[in-house]
Design a protein around this motif. Structure first.
Motif, PDB file in Angstrom:
ATOM      1  N   VAL A  55      53.110 -24.742 -43.056  1.00  0.00           N
ATOM      2  CA  VAL A  55      53.803 -25.274 -44.225  1.00  0.00           C
ATOM      3  C   VAL A  55      54.397 -24.103 -44.998  1.00  0.00           C
ATOM      4  O   VAL A  55      53.675 -23.213 -45.428  1.00  0.00           O
ATOM      5  CB  VAL A  55      52.849 -26.088 -45.122  1.00  0.00           C
ATOM      6  N   LEU A  56      55.731 -24.097 -45.123  1.00  0.00           N
ATOM      7  CA  LEU A  56      56.465 -23.087 -45.886  1.00  0.00           C
ATOM      8  C   LEU A  56      57.167 -23.799 -47.028  1.00  0.00           C
ATOM      9  O   LEU A  56      58.271 -24.303 -46.860  1.00  0.00           O
ATOM     10  CB  LEU A  56      57.521 -22.393 -45.018  1.00  0.00           C
ATOM     11  N   GLY A  57      56.543 -23.875 -48.160  1.00  0.00           N
ATOM     12  CA  GLY A  57      57.147 -24.615 -49.268  1.00  0.00           C
ATOM     13  C   GLY A  57      57.309 -26.076 -48.875  1.00  0.00           C
ATOM     14  O   GLY A  57      56.347 -26.773 -48.632  1.00  0.00           O
ATOM     15  N   ARG A  58      58.572 -26.545 -48.752  1.00  0.00           N
ATOM     16  CA  ARG A  58      58.817 -27.937 -48.353  1.00  0.00           C
ATOM     17  C   ARG A  58      59.058 -28.080 -46.862  1.00  0.00           C
ATOM     18  O   ARG A  58      59.150 -29.183 -46.353  1.00  0.00           O
ATOM     19  CB  ARG A  58      60.022 -28.465 -49.108  1.00  0.00           C
ATOM     20  N   ALA A  59      59.199 -26.970 -46.144  1.00  0.00           N
ATOM     21  CA  ALA A  59      59.441 -27.024 -44.702  1.00  0.00           C
ATOM     22  C   ALA A  59      58.114 -27.046 -43.947  1.00  0.00           C
ATOM     23  O   ALA A  59      57.189 -26.307 -44.276  1.00  0.00           O
ATOM     24  CB  ALA A  59      60.255 -25.816 -44.261  1.00  0.00           C
ATOM     25  N   VAL A  60      58.026 -27.909 -42.950  1.00  0.00           N
ATOM     26  CA  VAL A  60      56.856 -27.963 -42.080  1.00  0.00           C
ATOM     27  C   VAL A  60      57.308 -27.615 -40.671  1.00  0.00           C
ATOM     28  O   VAL A  60      58.197 -28.252 -40.122  1.00  0.00           O
ATOM     29  CB  VAL A  60      56.186 -29.365 -42.092  1.00  0.00           C
ATOM     30  N   LEU A  61      56.734 -26.580 -40.135  1.00  0.00           N
ATOM     31  CA  LEU A  61      57.081 -26.074 -38.812  1.00  0.00           C
ATOM     32  C   LEU A  61      55.842 -26.122 -37.934  1.00  0.00           C
ATOM     33  O   LEU A  61      54.788 -26.549 -38.362  1.00  0.00           O
ATOM     34  CB  LEU A  61      57.595 -24.635 -38.917  1.00  0.00           C
ATOM     35  N   GLY A  62      55.953 -25.608 -36.738  1.00  0.00           N
ATOM     36  CA  GLY A  62      54.809 -25.513 -35.850  1.00  0.00           C
ATOM     37  C   GLY A  62      54.572 -24.074 -35.446  1.00  0.00           C
ATOM     38  O   GLY A  62      55.426 -23.209 -35.631  1.00  0.00           O
ATOM     39  N   HIS A  63      53.395 -23.808 -34.924  1.00  0.00           N
ATOM     40  CA  HIS A  63      53.111 -22.495 -34.368  1.00  0.00           C
ATOM     41  C   HIS A  63      52.075 -22.635 -33.252  1.00  0.00           C
ATOM     42  O   HIS A  63      51.300 -23.585 -33.232  1.00  0.00           O
ATOM     43  CB  HIS A  63      52.639 -21.501 -35.438  1.00  0.00           C
ATOM     44  N   VAL A  64      52.125 -21.700 -32.335  1.00  0.00           N
ATOM     45  CA  VAL A  64      51.157 -21.654 -31.238  1.00  0.00           C
ATOM     46  C   VAL A  64      50.472 -20.290 -31.270  1.00  0.00           C
ATOM     47  O   VAL A  64      51.023 -19.310 -31.758  1.00  0.00           O
ATOM     48  CB  VAL A  64      51.816 -21.888 -29.858  1.00  0.00           C
ATOM     49  N   ARG A 110      63.732 -19.835 -39.384  1.00  0.00           N
ATOM     50  CA  ARG A 110      64.617 -18.842 -39.997  1.00  0.00           C
ATOM     51  C   ARG A 110      65.422 -19.433 -41.148  1.00  0.00           C
ATOM     52  O   ARG A 110      65.709 -18.752 -42.125  1.00  0.00           O
ATOM     53  CB  ARG A 110      65.533 -18.227 -38.948  1.00  0.00           C
ATOM     54  N   SER A 111      65.768 -20.714 -41.066  1.00  0.00           N
ATOM     55  CA  SER A 111      66.535 -21.338 -42.147  1.00  0.00           C
ATOM     56  C   SER A 111      65.681 -21.579 -43.391  1.00  0.00           C
ATOM     57  O   SER A 111      66.219 -21.843 -44.459  1.00  0.00           O
ATOM     58  CB  SER A 111      67.168 -22.646 -41.671  1.00  0.00           C
ATOM     59  N   ALA A 112      64.368 -21.465 -43.284  1.00  0.00           N
ATOM     60  CA  ALA A 112      63.500 -21.629 -44.451  1.00  0.00           C
ATOM     61  C   ALA A 112      63.564 -20.417 -45.373  1.00  0.00           C
ATOM     62  O   ALA A 112      63.115 -20.473 -46.508  1.00  0.00           O
ATOM     63  CB  ALA A 112      62.064 -21.861 -44.009  1.00  0.00           C
ATOM     64  N   PHE A 113      64.133 -19.310 -44.885  1.00  0.00           N
ATOM     65  CA  PHE A 113      64.275 -18.096 -45.678  1.00  0.00           C
ATOM     66  C   PHE A 113      65.758 -17.859 -45.969  1.00  0.00           C
ATOM     67  O   PHE A 113      66.586 -17.961 -45.080  1.00  0.00           O
ATOM     68  CB  PHE A 113      63.715 -16.882 -44.909  1.00  0.00           C
ATOM     69  N   SER A 114      66.086 -17.502 -47.219  1.00  0.00           N
ATOM     70  CA  SER A 114      67.486 -17.244 -47.555  1.00  0.00           C
ATOM     71  C   SER A 114      67.891 -15.808 -47.235  1.00  0.00           C
ATOM     72  O   SER A 114      69.053 -15.483 -47.234  1.00  0.00           O
ATOM     73  CB  SER A 114      67.751 -17.543 -49.034  1.00  0.00           C
ATOM     74  N   SER A 115      66.919 -14.939 -46.995  1.00  0.00           N
ATOM     75  CA  SER A 115      67.226 -13.556 -46.625  1.00  0.00           C
ATOM     76  C   SER A 115      66.321 -13.163 -45.466  1.00  0.00           C
ATOM     77  O   SER A 115      65.499 -13.949 -45.008  1.00  0.00           O
ATOM     78  CB  SER A 115      66.998 -12.622 -47.823  1.00  0.00           C
ATOM     79  N   GLN A 116      66.445 -11.948 -45.022  1.00  0.00           N
ATOM     80  CA  GLN A 116      65.598 -11.465 -43.933  1.00  0.00           C
ATOM     81  C   GLN A 116      64.307 -10.870 -44.494  1.00  0.00           C
ATOM     82  O   GLN A 116      63.811  -9.872 -43.999  1.00  0.00           O
ATOM     83  CB  GLN A 116      66.359 -10.421 -43.104  1.00  0.00           C
ATOM     84  N   ALA A 117      63.758 -11.489 -45.535  1.00  0.00           N
ATOM     85  CA  ALA A 117      62.553 -10.977 -46.178  1.00  0.00           C
ATOM     86  C   ALA A 117      61.359 -10.964 -45.228  1.00  0.00           C
ATOM     87  O   ALA A 117      60.504 -10.105 -45.322  1.00  0.00           O
ATOM     88  CB  ALA A 117      62.222 -11.818 -47.408  1.00  0.00           C
ATOM     89  N   ALA A 118      61.280 -11.918 -44.327  1.00  0.00           N
ATOM     90  CA  ALA A 118      60.161 -11.995 -43.389  1.00  0.00           C
ATOM     91  C   ALA A 118      60.689 -12.331 -42.002  1.00  0.00           C
ATOM     92  O   ALA A 118      60.339 -13.366 -41.442  1.00  0.00           O
ATOM     93  CB  ALA A 118      59.163 -13.039 -43.863  1.00  0.00           C
TER      94      ALA A 118
END
Length: 113
Positions: free
Chosen positions: A46-55, A87-95
């Motif tokens: 969970v990244l703020g409002r975005a929910v992604l997956g990870h392995v 990548r779209s969950a970040f507005s810059s290349q901060a992470a």
């Protein structure tokens, strides 16, 4: 417009990441002093409002130090998916590495009761 108690976070800049990863560990061999294993898992991020997956995957071993104490040594491999959505969950290349393939050592102590 903010509701009392909310924190303003710029769009595309998640403040924190929360991961929940159910894991399974398979030990093909156990001796009194050494126990190799394979660890695997997948879950949501969970990244703020975005929910992604990870392995996650990790080959490792428990090394007996004495008594009921073991040393846990492993190399962890992780990957977030889908990559474009992460990548779209970040507005810059901060992470930039957060969304890509990552690996690193794992070192820990295990106590058996």
């Amino acid at each position: 417009l903010l509701v009392p108690g909310e924190v303003a976070v710029p769009v595309g800049q998640p403040g924190a990441a929360f991961r929940l990863t159910p894991l399974i560990r398979w030990m093909p061999l156990r001796t009194d002093s050494f126990a190799p294993y394979l660890l695997a898992g997948a879950g949501p991020t969970v990244l703020g409002r975005a929910v992604l997956g990870h392995v996650l995957a990790a080959p490792g071993a428990f090394v007996h130090l004495g008594g009921r104490v073991w040393l846990d040594l492993a190399i962890r491999f992780t990957r977030g998916f889908p990559g474009a959505r992460c990548r779209s969950a970040f507005s810059s290349q901060a992470a930039p590495g957060f969304c890509e393939f990552q690996f690193g050592p794992q070192l820990g102590l295990v106590a058996a009761f």
